[in-house]
Design a protein around this motif. Structure first.
Motif, PDB file in Angstrom:
ATOM      1  N   MET A 222      18.134   4.564   6.260  1.00 44.82           N
ATOM      2  CA  MET A 222      18.355   5.718   6.734  1.00 44.82           C
ATOM      3  C   MET A 222      20.154   5.792   6.605  1.00 44.82           C
ATOM      4  O   MET A 222      20.780   4.746   6.979  1.00 44.82           O
ATOM      5  CB  MET A 222      18.144   6.093   8.211  1.00 44.82           C
ATOM      6  N   PRO A 223      20.752   6.840   6.042  1.00 47.23           N
ATOM      7  CA  PRO A 223      22.227   6.611   5.983  1.00 47.23           C
ATOM      8  C   PRO A 223      22.867   6.630   7.237  1.00 47.23           C
ATOM      9  O   PRO A 223      22.382   7.175   8.184  1.00 47.23           O
ATOM     10  CB  PRO A 223      22.549   8.060   5.307  1.00 47.23           C
ATOM     11  N   LYS A 224      23.994   5.785   7.202  1.00 47.62           N
ATOM     12  CA  LYS A 224      24.732   5.832   8.647  1.00 47.62           C
ATOM     13  C   LYS A 224      26.025   6.517   7.958  1.00 47.62           C
ATOM     14  O   LYS A 224      26.517   6.200   7.195  1.00 47.62           O
ATOM     15  CB  LYS A 224      25.138   4.455   8.734  1.00 47.62           C
ATOM     16  N   HIS A 225      26.501   7.059   8.981  1.00 51.97           N
ATOM     17  CA  HIS A 225      27.967   7.764   9.058  1.00 51.97           C
ATOM     18  C   HIS A 225      28.899   7.293   9.942  1.00 51.97           C
ATOM     19  O   HIS A 225      28.530   6.507  11.015  1.00 51.97           O
ATOM     20  CB  HIS A 225      27.537   9.206   9.802  1.00 51.97           C
ATOM     21  N   PHE A 226      30.238   7.327   9.438  1.00 47.83           N
ATOM     22  CA  PHE A 226      31.183   6.692  10.228  1.00 47.83           C
ATOM     23  C   PHE A 226      32.653   7.468   9.759  1.00 47.83           C
ATOM     24  O   PHE A 226      32.427   8.222   8.986  1.00 47.83           O
ATOM     25  CB  PHE A 226      31.399   5.036   9.828  1.00 47.83           C
ATOM     26  N   PHE A 227      33.657   7.097  10.737  1.00 53.29           N
ATOM     27  CA  PHE A 227      34.812   7.743  10.583  1.00 53.29           C
ATOM     28  C   PHE A 227      35.716   6.908   9.971  1.00 53.29           C
ATOM     29  O   PHE A 227      35.979   5.933  10.311  1.00 53.29           O
ATOM     30  CB  PHE A 227      35.306   8.377  11.783  1.00 53.29           C
ATOM     31  N   ASP A 228      36.512   7.308   8.891  1.00 55.75           N
ATOM     32  CA  ASP A 228      37.761   6.509   8.397  1.00 55.75           C
ATOM     33  C   ASP A 228      39.131   6.951   8.957  1.00 55.75           C
ATOM     34  O   ASP A 228      39.469   8.075   8.521  1.00 55.75           O
ATOM     35  CB  ASP A 228      37.742   6.747   6.843  1.00 55.75           C
ATOM     36  N   TYR A 229      39.292   6.039  10.028  1.00 57.60           N
ATOM     37  CA  TYR A 229      40.872   6.555  10.508  1.00 57.60           C
ATOM     38  C   TYR A 229      42.026   6.592   9.683  1.00 57.60           C
ATOM     39  O   TYR A 229      42.856   7.415   9.959  1.00 57.60           O
ATOM     40  CB  TYR A 229      40.981   5.478  11.640  1.00 57.60           C
ATOM     41  N   ASP A 230      41.988   5.920   8.611  1.00 53.63           N
ATOM     42  CA  ASP A 230      43.041   5.951   7.757  1.00 53.63           C
ATOM     43  C   ASP A 230      43.303   7.203   6.899  1.00 53.63           C
ATOM     44  O   ASP A 230      44.123   7.587   6.813  1.00 53.63           O
ATOM     45  CB  ASP A 230      43.205   4.484   6.700  1.00 53.63           C
ATOM     46  N   ASP A 231      42.092   7.659   6.440  1.00 52.10           N
ATOM     47  CA  ASP A 231      42.127   9.180   5.585  1.00 52.10           C
ATOM     48  C   ASP A 231      41.652  10.091   6.526  1.00 52.10           C
ATOM     49  O   ASP A 231      42.015  11.438   6.033  1.00 52.10           O
ATOM     50  CB  ASP A 231      41.100   8.870   4.393  1.00 52.10           C
TER      51      ASP A 231
ATOM     52  N   ILE B 104      34.468   6.080  -3.409  1.00 52.93           N
ATOM     53  CA  ILE B 104      33.513   4.855  -2.988  1.00 52.93           C
ATOM     54  C   ILE B 104      34.130   3.900  -1.830  1.00 52.93           C
ATOM     55  O   ILE B 104      35.354   3.373  -2.215  1.00 52.93           O
ATOM     56  CB  ILE B 104      32.926   4.195  -3.847  1.00 52.93           C
ATOM     57  N   MET B 105      33.530   3.532  -0.894  1.00 52.66           N
ATOM     58  CA  MET B 105      34.039   2.469   0.044  1.00 52.66           C
ATOM     59  C   MET B 105      33.039   1.236   0.024  1.00 52.66           C
ATOM     60  O   MET B 105      31.924   1.591  -0.051  1.00 52.66           O
ATOM     61  CB  MET B 105      34.026   2.975   1.357  1.00 52.66           C
ATOM     62  N   MET B 106      33.698   0.155   0.300  1.00 56.05           N
ATOM     63  CA  MET B 106      32.561  -1.155   0.031  1.00 56.05           C
ATOM     64  C   MET B 106      32.803  -1.815   1.537  1.00 56.05           C
ATOM     65  O   MET B 106      34.017  -1.959   2.003  1.00 56.05           O
ATOM     66  CB  MET B 106      33.051  -2.346  -0.809  1.00 56.05           C
ATOM     67  N   ARG B 107      32.111  -2.053   2.123  1.00 56.61           N
ATOM     68  CA  ARG B 107      32.116  -2.518   3.552  1.00 56.61           C
ATOM     69  C   ARG B 107      32.579  -4.057   3.557  1.00 56.61           C
ATOM     70  O   ARG B 107      32.207  -4.788   3.035  1.00 56.61           O
ATOM     71  CB  ARG B 107      30.638  -2.803   4.167  1.00 56.61           C
ATOM     72  N   MET B 108      33.523  -4.050   4.341  1.00 53.67           N
ATOM     73  CA  MET B 108      34.063  -5.650   4.520  1.00 53.67           C
ATOM     74  C   MET B 108      33.919  -6.297   5.824  1.00 53.67           C
ATOM     75  O   MET B 108      33.903  -7.417   6.047  1.00 53.67           O
ATOM     76  CB  MET B 108      35.668  -5.375   4.366  1.00 53.67           C
ATOM     77  N   GLY B 109      33.471  -5.396   6.815  1.00 50.90           N
ATOM     78  CA  GLY B 109      33.030  -5.910   8.185  1.00 50.90           C
ATOM     79  C   GLY B 109      32.852  -4.692   9.012  1.00 50.90           C
ATOM     80  O   GLY B 109      32.507  -3.470   8.466  1.00 50.90           O
ATOM     81  N   ASP B 110      32.258  -4.677  10.170  1.00 48.68           N
ATOM     82  CA  ASP B 110      32.081  -3.713  11.143  1.00 48.68           C
ATOM     83  C   ASP B 110      32.868  -2.778  11.243  1.00 48.68           C
ATOM     84  O   ASP B 110      32.484  -1.542  11.396  1.00 48.68           O
ATOM     85  CB  ASP B 110      31.645  -4.407  12.477  1.00 48.68           C
TER      86      ASP B 110
ATOM     87  N   GLY C 126      41.770  -0.058  -3.753  1.00 48.29           N
ATOM     88  CA  GLY C 126      41.823  -1.306  -3.252  1.00 48.29           C
ATOM     89  C   GLY C 126      42.222  -1.485  -1.898  1.00 48.29           C
ATOM     90  O   GLY C 126      42.648  -2.664  -1.153  1.00 48.29           O
ATOM     91  N   ASP C 127      42.602  -0.297  -1.292  1.00 47.27           N
ATOM     92  CA  ASP C 127      43.200  -0.216   0.099  1.00 47.27           C
ATOM     93  C   ASP C 127      42.190  -0.793   1.105  1.00 47.27           C
ATOM     94  O   ASP C 127      40.979  -0.217   1.159  1.00 47.27           O
ATOM     95  CB  ASP C 127      43.798   0.902   0.307  1.00 47.27           C
ATOM     96  N   ILE C 128      42.503  -1.388   2.211  1.00 51.05           N
ATOM     97  CA  ILE C 128      41.560  -1.669   3.288  1.00 51.05           C
ATOM     98  C   ILE C 128      41.624  -0.396   4.327  1.00 51.05           C
ATOM     99  O   ILE C 128      42.958  -0.191   4.593  1.00 51.05           O
ATOM    100  CB  ILE C 128      41.955  -2.980   3.895  1.00 51.05           C
ATOM    101  N   HIS C 129      40.418  -0.029   4.918  1.00 49.57           N
ATOM    102  CA  HIS C 129      40.610   1.178   5.787  1.00 49.57           C
ATOM    103  C   HIS C 129      39.952   0.658   7.006  1.00 49.57           C
ATOM    104  O   HIS C 129      38.995  -0.075   7.139  1.00 49.57           O
ATOM    105  CB  HIS C 129      39.961   2.189   5.307  1.00 49.57           C
ATOM    106  N   MET C 130      40.628   1.185   8.179  1.00 47.70           N
ATOM    107  CA  MET C 130      39.951   0.824   9.374  1.00 47.70           C
ATOM    108  C   MET C 130      38.876   1.978   9.913  1.00 47.70           C
ATOM    109  O   MET C 130      39.373   3.119   9.560  1.00 47.70           O
ATOM    110  CB  MET C 130      40.856   0.968  10.665  1.00 47.70           C
TER     111      MET C 130
ATOM    112  N   TRP D  66      30.440   0.248  11.493  1.00 50.68           N
ATOM    113  CA  TRP D  66      29.613   0.395  10.425  1.00 50.68           C
ATOM    114  C   TRP D  66      28.705  -0.998  10.581  1.00 50.68           C
ATOM    115  O   TRP D  66      29.038  -1.878  10.083  1.00 50.68           O
ATOM    116  CB  TRP D  66      30.373   0.455   9.045  1.00 50.68           C
ATOM    117  N   SER D  67      27.676  -0.776  11.310  1.00 49.75           N
ATOM    118  CA  SER D  67      26.904  -2.094  11.664  1.00 49.75           C
ATOM    119  C   SER D  67      25.863  -2.508  10.837  1.00 49.75           C
ATOM    120  O   SER D  67      25.550  -1.505  10.032  1.00 49.75           O
ATOM    121  CB  SER D  67      26.319  -2.100  13.067  1.00 49.75           C
TER     122      SER D  67
END
Length: 58
Positions: free
Chosen positions: A1-10, A29-35, A44-48, A52-53
């Motif tokens: 099941m897809p998970k939804h999350f909010f990108d605080y930077d964008d 497209i975003m790649m998970r780096m951590g929770d 290549g920017d890192i976003h908070m 995303w567990s």
């Protein structure tokens, strides 16, 4: 099941498309780096992000 999350930077919402990949509302497209971190695959920017567990944590 897809998970939804909010990108605080964008200020975008995103939905997971696999365990480690997601697409935001702008189509980026975003790649998970951590929770609470993801990397924008276009820039290549890192976003908070909101949580995303792992699937194992549900």
């Amino acid at each position: 099941m897809p998970k939804h999350f909010f990108d605080y930077d964008d200020g975008d919402f995103a939905m997971s498309i696999s365990d480690n990949m997601a697409m935001d509302s702008d189509g980026d497209i975003m790649m998970r780096m951590g929770d609470h971190m993801a990397m924008d695959m276009d820039t290549g920017d890192i976003h908070m992000i909101s949580s995303w567990s792992d699937d194992d944590e549900e």
